[in-house]
Design an enzyme around this catalytic site. Structure first.
Site, mmCIF file in Angstrom:
data_model
loop_
_atom_site.group_PDB
_atom_site.id
_atom_site.type_symbol
_atom_site.label_atom_id
_atom_site.label_comp_id
_atom_site.label_asym_id
_atom_site.label_seq_id
_atom_site.Cartn_x
_atom_site.Cartn_y
_atom_site.Cartn_z
ATOM 1 N N SER A 1 -0.503 5.343 4.043
ATOM 2 C CA SER A 1 -0.116 4.174 4.897
ATOM 3 C C SER A 1 0.521 3.149 4.296
ATOM 4 O O SER A 1 0.981 2.408 4.836
ATOM 5 C CB SER A 1 -1.494 3.799 5.659
ATOM 6 N N GLY A 2 0.242 3.019 2.760
ATOM 7 C CA GLY A 2 0.848 1.942 2.084
ATOM 8 C C GLY A 2 -0.145 0.946 1.318
ATOM 9 O O GLY A 2 0.401 -0.025 1.025
ATOM 10 N N LYS A 3 -1.226 1.320 1.612
ATOM 11 C CA LYS A 3 -2.315 0.495 1.164
ATOM 12 C C LYS A 3 -2.306 0.043 -0.135
ATOM 13 O O LYS A 3 -2.699 -0.980 -0.550
ATOM 14 C CB LYS A 3 -3.751 0.808 1.671
ATOM 15 N N HIS B 1 -0.371 7.276 -9.801
ATOM 16 C CA HIS B 1 -0.879 5.873 -9.584
ATOM 17 C C HIS B 1 -0.689 5.229 -11.102
ATOM 18 O O HIS B 1 -0.203 4.015 -11.109
ATOM 19 C CB HIS B 1 -2.377 6.059 -9.305
ATOM 20 N N ARG B 2 -1.127 5.949 -12.225
ATOM 21 C CA ARG B 2 -0.985 5.420 -13.431
ATOM 22 C C ARG B 2 0.354 4.825 -13.740
ATOM 23 O O ARG B 2 0.678 3.881 -14.317
ATOM 24 C CB ARG B 2 -1.311 6.425 -14.626
#
Length: 173
Positions: A11-13, A48-49
């Site tokens: 969702s882009g959270k 993510h890293r």
């Protein structure tokens, strides 16, 4: 400022939470709750890293999130916790029924006293159909109860849909 960023998968959270942390102007510590139990999750963690700024600190918190936050928080610091539903998953995997409640209560009790800026990310799981199996239903229930307990403690709550933030509580972004 204490912010809870909710949203569904992709969702882009996390992107929004990372932007809020960066815009705080404070040194940021990323509090990771995921475990790389399989190759696909390892790839997600690595992505993510790679996306995070190199000067951000890192704390890996498995199930003892409240304790990790107490140790990492400080005035003039920003903690970004990604994500609460992965943390809940770790707790569900312990198969200790009472531990989820103990850890949730410890987190809720710890948050008001934490100095600095906090940004929490969590999956909103209660917007679809009721899951068919007991573990999935329990996960959805636990996430919903956690969000209901956390939201009153937050200065801002944002629901992210299709990369667009919808402020549910607090100041506009």
């Amino acid at each position: 400022m204490k912010t809870l960023v909710l949203g569904g998968v992709r969702s882009g959270k996390s992107r929004l939470a990372e932007r809020l942390a960066a815009e705080s102007g404070l040194p940021v510590t990323y509090v990771a709750t995921a475990r790389a139990d399989d190759a696909e999750m390892a790839r997600r963690i690595e992505r993510h890293r790679a996306d995070r700024p190199g000067d951000w600190g890192l704390v890996e918190a498995d199930t003892g999130l409240a304790r990790a936050l107490e140790q990492a928080a400080g005035p003039g610091q920003c903690l970004l916790v990604d994500c609460l539903t992965l943390w809940l998953t770790q707790l569900l995997c312990t198969e200790d029924e009472a531990r989820i409640e103990r850890e949730r209560e410890a987190l809720i009790e710890t948050i008001p006293g934490l100095p600095g800026t906090l940004v929490f990310v969590s999956n909103e799981t209660g917007m679809g159909i009721t899951p068919m199996d007991a573990l999935s239903r329990r996960f959805a229930d636990e996430a919903g109860w956690l969000h209901q307990r956390l939201a009153p403690e937050m200065d801002r709550v944002v629901l992210t849909v299709a990369g667009l933030p919808h402020v549910l509580k607090g100041d506009l972004l």
